[in-house]
Design a protein around this motif. Structure first.
Motif, PDB file in Angstrom:
ATOM      1  N   GLU A   1       0.839  -1.189   0.000  1.00 33.81           N
ATOM      2  CA  GLU A   1       0.000   0.000   0.000  1.00 33.81           C
ATOM      3  C   GLU A   1       0.873   1.238   0.000  1.00 33.81           C
ATOM      4  O   GLU A   1       1.853   1.324   0.730  1.00 33.81           O
ATOM      5  CB  GLU A   1      -0.891  -0.015   1.242  1.00 33.81           C
ATOM      6  N   THR A   2       0.506   2.210  -0.830  1.00 29.47           N
ATOM      7  CA  THR A   2       1.182   3.505  -0.804  1.00 29.47           C
ATOM      8  C   THR A   2       0.320   4.479  -0.008  1.00 29.47           C
ATOM      9  O   THR A   2      -0.838   4.197   0.310  1.00 29.47           O
ATOM     10  CB  THR A   2       1.373   4.067  -2.224  1.00 29.47           C
ATOM     11  N   GLU A   3       0.874   5.653   0.283  1.00 28.84           N
ATOM     12  CA  GLU A   3       0.081   6.666   0.988  1.00 28.84           C
ATOM     13  C   GLU A   3      -1.120   7.070   0.147  1.00 28.84           C
ATOM     14  O   GLU A   3      -2.222   7.278   0.666  1.00 28.84           O
ATOM     15  CB  GLU A   3       0.946   7.887   1.307  1.00 28.84           C
ATOM     16  N   ARG A   4      -0.939   7.162  -1.164  1.00 28.42           N
ATOM     17  CA  ARG A   4      -2.046   7.513  -2.061  1.00 28.42           C
ATOM     18  C   ARG A   4      -3.181   6.508  -1.945  1.00 28.42           C
ATOM     19  O   ARG A   4      -4.359   6.875  -1.879  1.00 28.42           O
ATOM     20  CB  ARG A   4      -1.522   7.567  -3.507  1.00 28.42           C
ATOM     21  N   HIS A   5      -2.810   5.239  -1.922  1.00 28.19           N
ATOM     22  CA  HIS A   5      -3.820   4.183  -1.822  1.00 28.19           C
ATOM     23  C   HIS A   5      -4.538   4.249  -0.479  1.00 28.19           C
ATOM     24  O   HIS A   5      -5.762   4.079  -0.390  1.00 28.19           O
ATOM     25  CB  HIS A   5      -3.134   2.822  -1.996  1.00 28.19           C
ATOM     26  N   ALA A   6      -3.792   4.518   0.606  1.00 26.12           N
ATOM     27  CA  ALA A   6      -4.387   4.605   1.941  1.00 26.12           C
ATOM     28  C   ALA A   6      -5.346   5.791   2.037  1.00 26.12           C
ATOM     29  O   ALA A   6      -6.440   5.677   2.602  1.00 26.12           O
ATOM     30  CB  ALA A   6      -3.288   4.722   2.993  1.00 26.12           C
ATOM     31  N   ILE A   7      -4.946   6.940   1.478  1.00 30.30           N
ATOM     32  CA  ILE A   7      -5.809   8.123   1.506  1.00 30.30           C
ATOM     33  C   ILE A   7      -7.079   7.868   0.710  1.00 30.30           C
ATOM     34  O   ILE A   7      -8.185   8.233   1.128  1.00 30.30           O
ATOM     35  CB  ILE A   7      -5.051   9.354   0.956  1.00 30.30           C
ATOM     36  N   LYS A   8      -6.930   7.216  -0.431  1.00 29.42           N
ATOM     37  CA  LYS A   8      -8.094   6.899  -1.263  1.00 29.42           C
ATOM     38  C   LYS A   8      -9.082   6.024  -0.494  1.00 29.42           C
ATOM     39  O   LYS A   8     -10.298   6.223  -0.554  1.00 29.42           O
ATOM     40  CB  LYS A   8      -7.621   6.206  -2.544  1.00 29.42           C
ATOM     41  N   ALA A   9      -8.547   5.054   0.242  1.00 25.11           N
ATOM     42  CA  ALA A   9      -9.411   4.171   1.037  1.00 25.11           C
ATOM     43  C   ALA A   9     -10.107   4.960   2.143  1.00 25.11           C
ATOM     44  O   ALA A   9     -11.295   4.758   2.421  1.00 25.11           O
ATOM     45  CB  ALA A   9      -8.593   3.031   1.620  1.00 25.11           C
ATOM     46  N   GLU A  10      -9.375   5.894   2.788  1.00 28.15           N
ATOM     47  CA  GLU A  10      -9.963   6.718   3.848  1.00 28.15           C
ATOM     48  C   GLU A  10     -11.089   7.582   3.303  1.00 28.15           C
ATOM     49  O   GLU A  10     -12.156   7.704   3.918  1.00 28.15           O
ATOM     50  CB  GLU A  10      -8.891   7.622   4.463  1.00 28.15           C
ATOM     51  N   VAL A  11     -10.838   8.197   2.132  1.00 27.54           N
ATOM     52  CA  VAL A  11     -11.845   9.077   1.529  1.00 27.54           C
ATOM     53  C   VAL A  11     -13.082   8.270   1.138  1.00 27.54           C
ATOM     54  O   VAL A  11     -14.221   8.697   1.381  1.00 27.54           O
ATOM     55  CB  VAL A  11     -11.260   9.807   0.306  1.00 27.54           C
ATOM     56  N   ALA A  12     -12.872   7.100   0.538  1.00 28.37           N
ATOM     57  CA  ALA A  12     -13.999   6.256   0.135  1.00 28.37           C
ATOM     58  C   ALA A  12     -14.838   5.860   1.346  1.00 28.37           C
ATOM     59  O   ALA A  12     -16.082   5.861   1.295  1.00 28.37           O
ATOM     60  CB  ALA A  12     -13.488   5.006  -0.589  1.00 28.37           C
ATOM     61  N   GLN A  13     -14.166   5.551   2.450  1.00 21.77           N
ATOM     62  CA  GLN A  13     -14.875   5.163   3.679  1.00 21.77           C
ATOM     63  C   GLN A  13     -15.684   6.340   4.235  1.00 21.77           C
ATOM     64  O   GLN A  13     -16.825   6.172   4.675  1.00 21.77           O
ATOM     65  CB  GLN A  13     -13.862   4.686   4.716  1.00 21.77           C
ATOM     66  N   GLU A  14     -15.092   7.537   4.192  1.00 23.97           N
ATOM     67  CA  GLU A  14     -15.785   8.718   4.693  1.00 23.97           C
ATOM     68  C   GLU A  14     -16.993   9.064   3.821  1.00 23.97           C
ATOM     69  O   GLU A  14     -18.074   9.409   4.323  1.00 23.97           O
ATOM     70  CB  GLU A  14     -14.810   9.899   4.751  1.00 23.97           C
ATOM     71  N   LEU A  15     -16.817   8.963   2.502  1.00 24.20           N
ATOM     72  CA  LEU A  15     -17.942   9.242   1.599  1.00 24.20           C
ATOM     73  C   LEU A  15     -19.073   8.252   1.815  1.00 24.20           C
ATOM     74  O   LEU A  15     -20.255   8.619   1.783  1.00 24.20           O
ATOM     75  CB  LEU A  15     -17.470   9.204   0.139  1.00 24.20           C
ATOM     76  N   GLN A  16     -18.724   6.998   2.048  1.00 23.63           N
ATOM     77  CA  GLN A  16     -19.741   5.991   2.299  1.00 23.63           C
ATOM     78  C   GLN A  16     -20.474   6.273   3.607  1.00 23.63           C
ATOM     79  O   GLN A  16     -21.690   6.098   3.714  1.00 23.63           O
ATOM     80  CB  GLN A  16     -19.106   4.592   2.349  1.00 23.63           C
ATOM     81  N   ARG A  17     -19.731   6.740   4.608  1.00 26.50           N
ATOM     82  CA  ARG A  17     -20.354   7.081   5.888  1.00 26.50           C
ATOM     83  C   ARG A  17     -21.365   8.205   5.713  1.00 26.50           C
ATOM     84  O   ARG A  17     -22.465   8.167   6.275  1.00 26.50           O
ATOM     85  CB  ARG A  17     -19.275   7.496   6.895  1.00 26.50           C
ATOM     86  N   ILE A  18     -20.986   9.219   4.914  1.00 24.29           N
ATOM     87  CA  ILE A  18     -21.898  10.349   4.659  1.00 24.29           C
ATOM     88  C   ILE A  18     -23.154   9.860   3.951  1.00 24.29           C
ATOM     89  O   ILE A  18     -24.283  10.256   4.285  1.00 24.29           O
ATOM     90  CB  ILE A  18     -21.184  11.431   3.818  1.00 24.29           C
ATOM     91  N   ARG A  19     -22.969   8.970   2.953  1.00 22.83           N
ATOM     92  CA  ARG A  19     -24.125   8.449   2.223  1.00 22.83           C
ATOM     93  C   ARG A  19     -25.049   7.644   3.137  1.00 22.83           C
ATOM     94  O   ARG A  19     -26.274   7.744   3.057  1.00 22.83           O
ATOM     95  CB  ARG A  19     -23.660   7.594   1.050  1.00 22.83           C
TER      96      ARG A  19
END
Length: 347
Positions: A310-328
């Motif tokens: 995992e790169t930092e980019r991949h980790a951030i992408k996963a964090e953002v996806a999780q946050e967007l899903q939480r909002i939805r």
């Protein structure tokens, strides 16, 4: 088994790094450890012996910058410094005299070339600080003595007057870039790995278990942050970092666009992981054929335990996806009107 999993990006990519429980000299040739040495190195790796850290933390391009670092690492003379002759330097006046003896103002490239390198050698908290210092002195003698002037200072949580002194013992080593023969020091990636190996060997000579395994063999794929960025995020919080915010914005764009394409460096990471795993399993097979089933099994277990790449980019992408899903999900619970409002926020 985890070794069949390409990890965090894709299962379809194939890839590449040399696994040698693993050592290379700066010019790239394989370091021959001998059977006993290779086995000892393998055991240190699979049992996760403490890893040494040797990193370049910067270096001044003027004599004034180098003097400022002398003052910084000695805490303006409060901490003892040891020079390349093994002499102890105490107090502001002696530190200033040592700096003057380096004749930094006569070095070429003032303001353009790095006049000194600032290197940090460290071990985990709980390691005997005096043995860390002795190992650092042994490392410097073997690597730099007679070639470059150098000096070092031991920092511990107990002796460092800084209010945020870290718990792990570490040595600040400052090296004059211009050597006695006029040639300049160049520190490359392979140089740092060779230095890590030498420092680890010096620690083991003093009874401290230490290892210098390459990142790929340990399953580490995310690069460490630069010193300046690390301290900025520590002081102001990660969200205040312009670099971090830019990466988050890029992740949101890619998620909205449904982009799945790997970056070239991510493909290289996958390739390195796959080749590392192949070499680990081949090493296990070789040791088993020689009758050392215990080591072979330990290597296989280590290979299976490596985390997904995992790169930092991949980790951030996963964090953002999780946050967007939480909002939805919150929007669904509050009803269709609220959900539409959340989507507007995401935009």
């Amino acid at each position: 088994m985890a070794t069949n999993d390409a990890g965090g990006f894709s299962r379809e990519e194939e890839h590449s790094i040399e696994f040698a429980f693993g050592h290379k000299r700066p010019k790239g040739q394989r370091l021959k450890l001998g059977k006993a040495g290779a086995k000892a190195q393998a055991w240190r790796t699979v049992t996760k012996a403490p890893e040494v850290i040797v990193r370049v933390s910067g270096g001044g391009k003027t004599a004034q910058h180098v003097k400022a670092h002398f003052d910084y690492i000695t805490r303006r003379g409060q901490l003892e410094m040891v020079n390349d002759q093994g002499e102890t330097i105490r107090g502001k006046d002696q530190v200033a005299d040592l700096f003057d003896s380096w004749d930094m103002d006569l070095s070429k490239g003032q303001g353009e070339l790095r006049q000194a390198f600032n290197v940090v050698l460290s071990m985990p908290a709980g390691t005997d600080p005096q043995k860390v210092l002795a190992a650092a002195q042994g490392f410097a003698r073997e690597t730099l003595y007679g070639k470059h002037q150098y000096a070092m200072v031991l920092h511990t949580q107990e002796t460092d007057p800084h209010k945020d002194a870290p718990p792990h013992p570490h040595v600040h080593l400052i090296i004059k870039a211009e050597g006695y023969n006029g040639k300049r020091l160049h520190i490359r990636k392979a140089t740092l790995q060779a230095w890590r190996e030498t420092f680890a060997e010096q620690l083991r000579d003093r009874g401290i278990e230490a290892n210098a395994t390459p990142r790929a063999v340990r399953g580490v794929t995310k690069k460490s942050k630069g010193v300046a960025l690390f301290h900025l995020e520590k002081k102001h919080g990660r969200e205040e970092s312009h670099v971090y915010r830019a990466k988050v914005e890029e992740a949101i764009k890619e998620l909205n666009a449904g982009t799945q394409e790997l970056k070239p460096w991510e493909k290289a990471i996958i390739n390195r992981r796959q080749k590392t795993l192949r070499e680990m399993l081949q090493a296990a097979k070789t040791y088993e054929a020689e009758g050392d089933k215990e080591l072979a099994d330990a290597i296989r277990k280590h290979a299976a335990s490596l985390p997904r790449p995992e790169t930092e980019r991949h980790a951030i992408k996963a964090e953002v996806a999780q946050e967007l899903q939480r909002i939805r999900d919150q929007g669904k619970q509050r009803g269709p009107e609220a959900a539409r409002g959340d989507k507007d926020k995401e935009r």
